[in-house]
Design a protein around this motif. Structure first.
Motif, short mmCIF file in Angstrom:
data_model
loop_
_atom_site.label_atom_id
_atom_site.label_comp_id
_atom_site.label_asym_id
_atom_site.label_seq_id
_atom_site.Cartn_x
_atom_site.Cartn_y
_atom_site.Cartn_z
N ASP A 141 0.76 -1.42 -0.27
CA ASP A 141 -0.22 -0.02 0.14
C ASP A 141 1.39 0.92 0.09
O ASP A 141 1.84 1.30 -0.22
N GLU A 142 0.10 1.75 -0.10
CA GLU A 142 0.90 3.96 -0.06
C GLU A 142 1.12 4.15 1.67
O GLU A 142 1.84 5.43 1.10
N CYS A 143 1.42 2.76 2.39
CA CYS A 143 1.86 3.36 3.49
C CYS A 143 3.69 3.68 3.58
O CYS A 143 4.02 2.93 2.94
N THR A 144 4.42 4.71 4.26
CA THR A 144 5.38 4.40 4.10
C THR A 144 6.07 3.30 5.61
O THR A 144 5.70 3.42 6.93
N TYR A 165 13.02 -5.37 -6.78
CA TYR A 165 12.45 -3.57 -7.45
C TYR A 165 12.08 -3.54 -8.33
O TYR A 165 12.71 -2.43 -9.43
N PRO A 166 10.70 -4.17 -8.71
CA PRO A 166 10.28 -4.28 -10.00
C PRO A 166 9.45 -3.10 -10.67
O PRO A 166 9.38 -2.59 -11.60
N ASP A 167 8.98 -2.41 -9.56
CA ASP A 167 7.81 -1.29 -10.21
C ASP A 167 8.14 0.33 -9.11
O ASP A 167 8.41 0.32 -7.96
N ASN A 168 8.26 0.69 -10.42
CA ASN A 168 9.04 2.53 -9.63
C ASN A 168 7.40 3.59 -9.59
O ASN A 168 8.24 4.96 -9.17
N ASN A 169 6.81 2.40 -9.41
CA ASN A 169 5.49 3.30 -7.89
C ASN A 169 5.38 3.26 -7.07
O ASN A 169 4.03 3.86 -6.23
N ILE A 170 6.36 2.30 -6.14
CA ILE A 170 6.86 1.86 -4.90
C ILE A 170 8.60 3.15 -4.85
O ILE A 170 9.54 2.89 -5.77
N PHE A 171 8.16 3.89 -4.08
CA PHE A 171 10.21 4.64 -4.02
C PHE A 171 10.75 4.18 -2.54
O PHE A 171 10.37 3.42 -1.54
N PHE A 172 11.52 3.60 -2.83
CA PHE A 172 13.07 2.85 -2.27
C PHE A 172 14.36 3.16 -1.89
O PHE A 172 14.63 3.67 -2.99
N GLU A 173 14.30 3.69 -0.61
CA GLU A 173 15.63 4.21 -0.26
C GLU A 173 15.72 3.31 0.77
O GLU A 173 15.66 3.06 1.70
N THR A 223 10.47 2.18 2.10
CA THR A 223 9.73 1.90 0.95
C THR A 223 7.99 3.04 1.06
O THR A 223 7.60 2.74 1.82
N THR A 224 7.71 3.65 0.24
CA THR A 224 6.66 4.03 0.29
C THR A 224 5.88 4.05 -0.98
O THR A 224 6.35 4.29 -2.23
N GLY A 225 4.41 3.10 -1.21
CA GLY A 225 3.62 3.54 -2.40
C GLY A 225 3.05 5.16 -2.88
O GLY A 225 2.42 5.02 -2.09
N ILE A 226 3.51 4.74 -3.96
CA ILE A 226 2.15 5.57 -4.95
C ILE A 226 0.58 4.93 -5.16
O ILE A 226 1.51 4.88 -6.53
N LEU A 227 -0.54 5.03 -4.79
CA LEU A 227 -1.25 4.96 -5.76
C LEU A 227 -2.40 5.80 -5.66
O LEU A 227 -3.53 5.32 -5.62
N VAL A 228 -2.09 6.41 -7.13
CA VAL A 228 -2.93 7.90 -7.27
C VAL A 228 -3.13 6.74 -8.18
O VAL A 228 -4.56 7.49 -8.31
N GLY A 229 -2.80 5.94 -9.09
CA GLY A 229 -3.98 5.86 -10.16
C GLY A 229 -4.49 4.69 -9.60
O GLY A 229 -5.86 3.86 -10.45
N VAL A 678 13.58 10.36 -9.58
CA VAL A 678 13.91 9.06 -8.99
C VAL A 678 14.45 8.39 -9.91
O VAL A 678 15.96 7.63 -9.33
N THR A 679 13.66 7.94 -10.45
CA THR A 679 13.87 6.87 -11.65
C THR A 679 15.01 7.72 -12.53
O THR A 679 16.44 7.08 -12.63
N ASP A 680 15.79 9.06 -12.17
CA ASP A 680 16.31 9.61 -13.11
C ASP A 680 17.74 9.05 -12.87
O ASP A 680 18.33 8.98 -12.96
N VAL A 681 17.53 9.15 -11.04
CA VAL A 681 18.84 9.19 -10.30
C VAL A 681 19.66 7.43 -9.82
O VAL A 681 20.51 7.49 -10.69
N SER A 682 18.85 6.90 -10.24
CA SER A 682 18.34 5.52 -9.86
C SER A 682 19.29 4.80 -11.07
O SER A 682 19.85 3.71 -10.90
N ASN A 683 19.07 5.33 -12.36
CA ASN A 683 19.70 5.24 -13.88
C ASN A 683 20.70 5.91 -14.37
O ASN A 683 21.05 6.01 -14.91
#
Length: 974
Positions: A141-144, A165-173, A223-229, A678-683
């Motif tokens: 979910d979108e909880c941190t 880490y397959p989904d960039n709709n969740i932030f992983f740091e 981790t923080t999920g983003i469920l905007v969609g 975030v994706t730009d940083v990770s790549n």
């Protein structure tokens, strides 16, 4: 009760320990015993430590060994050994155990190991990192949620961990804090974790002293999920955490169940092979009993089930010399079922030999019935031999796969068990060891050749999914998910356009369920891909030829050789030479045949120099009520940003919608850019064009989802889910263009007399929810109360800018949106004459609804005295004459009424004395004619009438008239 002798022993020991250690004081209340162990004290300021004996049972003992100086604080044993405290020497670990020397390893996740803590942002949600045996799984979910571990390092250390880490709709740091909970300085590539391909594992390592130094370090995996969609995110999987730089290791760690170490001095354990198992601390693996099985690394064996249809699959053999193929059946490996028991099915017999399907377009059937690619310059539809392209034509390069007897050479399949299966007219997902495996199918084409600035190539595939669980199909470009489909989907086609010239890998990943299962329960859930078509590949094959441009006649190489046309040129049908497209048209393709390939730009738009796209040059004219309005929108040409929000998801995550808009200008360049930071940083280590393509979006209008830095405690604002809303500028019209409506009712009514200007854009890239792609309308409105840059807004009824998710609406109010001023926009005011001078002023019409253009004429003055005198004389004389004429008209009107009355009486009197006229009439001589005309003897003049009026007395009520009769007698009436 202790005696005095015992008390004196205690006091002596206190004194001696104090003299040895300084600030370290240990109290021993001892009696004779032998159950104790050794432990080091904390290091002092000189880096020294002491070895002391500690009783194993909290009780009384005596005769403990005295404290002795220990090894240096920086000392540690190498991997595979531990520090034997009694001798303070490094000793190899026994078989069945391992040691990292100065490190810790966590690779068993039946439960969260001691020392780890899972902390959620919402304590009542139940979100946490969940142990799944061989790995930890993050929240969905979108909880941190943070996984926290505190470790004390004796020297500079490092941390490494394996993750998925397959989904960039969740932030992983991953970040580190010191013991004062202050976050240590970290670079973005150390803090933000790189996205992995579906099903692949990667390792992240932090090893510099800027992050992990001696002392207490608190490690966070967050981790923080983003469920905007509204779509569930894929969780992060974490395993094999290894920490280096800790204190000495005084014991070895036993191998976890399912693993073993066969020799002493091991630094790690290895998994047991399939069909074997082991217990904790094993030095060898035990074979499974009969009719039982296990996979690699399993701690126990399971009973083999009876074989069923789920346990085998079919394959097609390669075509033989006779052009025949047949279906073979194979058991899914590793085989876990039993054939020879009740209820088991047998492996089906080999199928009949059948004719092979034709080769795919661009391939030909060789002598050994193998499909080979056609040589360069030739083409084939797959059913005949390769033919040379005729003179004046060139092959259309690409790949088209619609027959699946064997897997093409530039495709590969893997699922970390069983891959995809070819099945004649389609390719489908095979079986895996468990239902949550990813089944990967990859296509690695050669680089694309440029077509236009808007499209370099296109991939189209036809597929369907048949599912009973929560299956999902992903289509990815490199490591970024382009589109995904959940559940069963009927046979359909999907197309994706490549807008940059880059070499990428196209991947299809299928997962039957995202729940951790080690069994095959949903093996019947499958995906079928019927065809894949990729256009414009440099090293591709050709199924057809197309007309090409020939070398110009004045060239030394003149002939039938094909040459590429420059950008914006088409091939003339008559001469087969390159011709530039007419002005204000754009070319749909790189080398297109005929002038009809040059498509006219929409209303109010022009084409760029390359004829690759149309755009607005920020000028516009409009005719309204026989008046031409000219608009100059250059003040709105710079990229504008609109932030909408904040909004909150169901779990309370605050997010914003950011829109970047490039309305006009820029020579047709799509200047609005949105980036996933975030994706730009990770790549950031991947600087290829493909990485830039998936990490940033350039468009006329683009959108990003922004998570503010205070939304989840991030150190910076997070930009994610960047999409393009407008790849193409269609044109400017009133309300509707190409089926896209401006929907004026969504915004407040325009109260000005200046009409709105509607800019129409489209993005033809289809999505799962927008079959025709997205479209956007920017309504530009004249508002003198706004600044030149103006203000952007979205409909109040659609706070996200769209009501259906496919069409976006914006209102841009600005003073610059008013038309250019003309002479019709001001009027003249003449002032009063003062001191013989009259001033003339020019003022704007109110409200002023124009900008720039012509300026107001300057104030002017002129003499006004002579003109004032004549005006006075003229006005006075005119007034006198007007009064006189009105008076005379009224007076004579009354007199005329009186004359009419008296004349009437005279006529009536004449009728009463009828005898006279009758006698007169009867007395006519023979041959005479009567003459009844009555005329005035004399016609009175105006002066005579005035005199008569002046001379008549009061009471007189008659006037004399002369009547002419046949007897010429005069009648005087008084």
């Amino acid at each position: 009760m202790w005696n005095q002798q015992q008390s004196s022993v205690v006091s002596v020991r206190l004194h001696r320990v104090s003299s040895y250690w300084g600030s370290y004081v240990v109290l021993y209340v001892c009696v004779a015993c032998s159950e104790y162990y050794y432990q080091y004290t904390e290091c002092d300021s000189t880096g020294a430590r002491w070895r002391v004996a500690i009783p194993r049972s909290p009780g009384s003992c005596s005769d403990l060994p005295p404290p002795t100086r220990g090894t240096d604080c920086s000392f540690s044993c190498p991997a595979g050994k531990f520090l034997e405290m009694s001798t303070q020497q490094c000793t190899p670990c026994a078989a069945g155990s391992y040691s990292l020397g100065s490190g810790l390893r966590f690779d068993q996740w039946d439960a969260i190991p001691a020392g780890f803590t899972s902390l959620a942002s919402f304590l009542d949600t139940g979100s946490s990192w969940t142990p799944q045996g061989v790995y930890l799984e993050s929240n969905r979910d979108e909880c941190t949620v943070s996984l926290v571990y505190a470790v004390h390092l004796e020297k500079q250390g490092s941390v490494s961990f394996t993750y998925q880490y397959p989904d960039n709709n969740i932030f992983f740091e991953f970040y580190v804090q010191n013991e004062q909970c202050q976050e240590m300085a970290q670079t973005d590539d150390q803090k933000w974790i790189k996205v992995t391909n579906n099903g692949e594992w990667d390792t992240h390592t932090v090893s510099t002293c800027f992050y992990l130094c001696s002392g207490t370090n608190i490690l966070y995996w967050r981790t923080t999920g983003i469920l905007v969609g509204g779509k569930m995110v894929k969780p992060v999987l974490l395993k094999n955490i290894q920490i280096e730089g800790v204190a000495y290791t005084s014991e070895c760690f036993p191998c976890r169940p399912g693993w073993f170490s066969p020799t002493p001095g091991s630094s790690s354990c290895q998994p047991c092979p399939s069909n074997t198992y082991s217990v904790k601390g094993a030095s060898s693996c035990t074979p499974c009993p009969e009719h039982h099985y296990s996979h690699e690394g399993w701690p126990e064996c399971k009973e083999r089930p009876p074989c069923s249809e789920k346990d085998y699959f079919q394959i097609h053999t390669a075509c033989d010399s006779e052009g025949k193929t047949q279906v073979l059946y194979r058991w899914v490996e590793p085989k876990i079922c039993v054939e020879n028991i009740t209820g088991a099915v047998e492996l089906p017999a080999t199928g009949q030999r059948e004719p092979c399907p034709p080769c795919n377009p661009g391939y030909y059937n060789s002598n050994d019935s193998t499909c080979l690619p056609c040589p360069p310059g030739t083409h084939s539809d797959g059913t005949y031999t390769c033919a040379q392209c005729p003179a004046g034509t060139e092959p259309v390069l690409g790949y088209e796969y619609k027959w699946w007897n064997v897997l093409p050479s530039n495709m590969k399949t893997s699922c970390f068990n069983v891959g995809w299966e070819v099945a004649g007219d389609h390719i489908r997902s095979g079986a895996g060891s468990s239902d949550n495996d990813y089944l990967i199918l990859s296509l690695v084409p050669a680089s694309l050749s440029g077509m236009t600035g808007s499209e370099f190539g296109r991939i189209t595939f036809v597929f369907e999914t048949i599912c009973s669980a929560d299956c999902e199909l992903y289509f990815m470009m490199s490591t970024t998910v382009v589109e995904s489909w959940e559940g069963s989907k009927g046979k359909q086609s999907y197309s994706h356009s490549m807008t940059r010239n880059a070499s990428v890998t196209y991947t299809w990943a299928f997962q039957r369920t995202n729940h951790a299962l080690d069994v095959r329960r949903f093996i019947a859930d499958t995906v079928k891909i019927y065809s894949i078509n990729l256009t414009n590949v440099i090293d591709g094959v050709a199924s057809a030829c197309r007309a090409c441009a020939l070398v110009p006649q004045n060239s030394q190489r003149a002939g039938s050789s094909c040459v590429p046309c420059p950008a914006g040129f088409y091939i003339d049908r008559d001469t087969n030479r390159c011709q530039e497209c007419p002005p204000n048209t754009h070319l749909a393709g790189r080398q297109t045949y005929g002038q009809d390939a040059c498509v006219a730009c929409g209303p109010g738009s022009i084409s760029n120099k390359e004829h690759s796209r149309c755009y607005s040059d920020c000028s516009f004219t409009h005719t309204l009520n026989n008046r031409t309005l000219t608009f100059d929108l250059s003040a709105l040409s710079d990229v504008a940003s609109l932030t909408i929000g904040p909004s909150f998801t169901s779990k309370g995550t605050k997010y914003l919608h950011l829109f970047n808009i490039s309305l006009c200008g820029h020579g047709g360049k799509r200047a609005a850019v949105c980036t996933d930071n975030v994706t730009d940083v990770s790549n950031k280590d991947d600087q290829s064009d493909a990485a830039q393509f998936v990490n940033s979006v350039d468009s006329f209008i683009c959108q990003s989802t922004i998570i503010p830095s205070d939304g989840r405690g991030f150190r910076m604002a997070i930009s994610s889910q960047s999409i393009s809303l407008a790849d193409t500028f269609i044109g400017k019209v009133d309300t509707v263009l190409n089926g896209v409506s401006a929907e004026p009712d969504l915004f407040p009514e325009n109260s000005q007399d200046v009409p709105d200007i509607n800019f129409f854009y489209s993005s033809t890239q289809v999505t799962a929810s927008c079959d025709l792609g997205r479209s956007s309308v920017i309504t530009v409105r004249c508002n003198p109360e706004k600044s030149e840059r103006g203000e952007l807004s979205v409909p109040s009824s659609c706070p996200a800018g769209t009501c259906d998710g496919c069409t976006f609406h914006f209102l841009w109010e600005s003073a610059s949106a008013c038309p250019r001023c003309t002479e019709d926009d001001y009027h003249r005011i003449e002032g009063a004459c003062k001191g013989g001078v009259q001033e003339t002023l020019y003022v704007w019409n109110e409200p002023k609804l124009c900008t720039k253009g012509v300026s107001l004429p300057p104030r002017s003055s002129s003499p006004c005295e002579a003109i004032a005198l004549w005006l006075k004389v003229g006005v006075g004389g005119g007034a006198f004459v007007a009064v006189l004429l009105i008076s005379l008209t009224c007076y004579f009107w009354k007199k005329n009424k009186r004359l009419e009355y008296k004349y009437s009486r005279l006529v009536m009197s004449a009728n009463k004395e009828c005898e006279l006229p009758a006698a007169d009439s009867c007395g006519l001589a023979e041959g005479e004619e009567p003459d009844d005309d009555v005329v005035y003897a004399q016609k009175p003049s105006l002066l005579g009438k005035l005199r008569a009026i002046a001379n008549k007395e009061d009471g007189e009520s008659s006037e004399s008239v002369q009547l002419k009769s046949s007897q010429s007698d005069r009648w005087v009436l008084g």
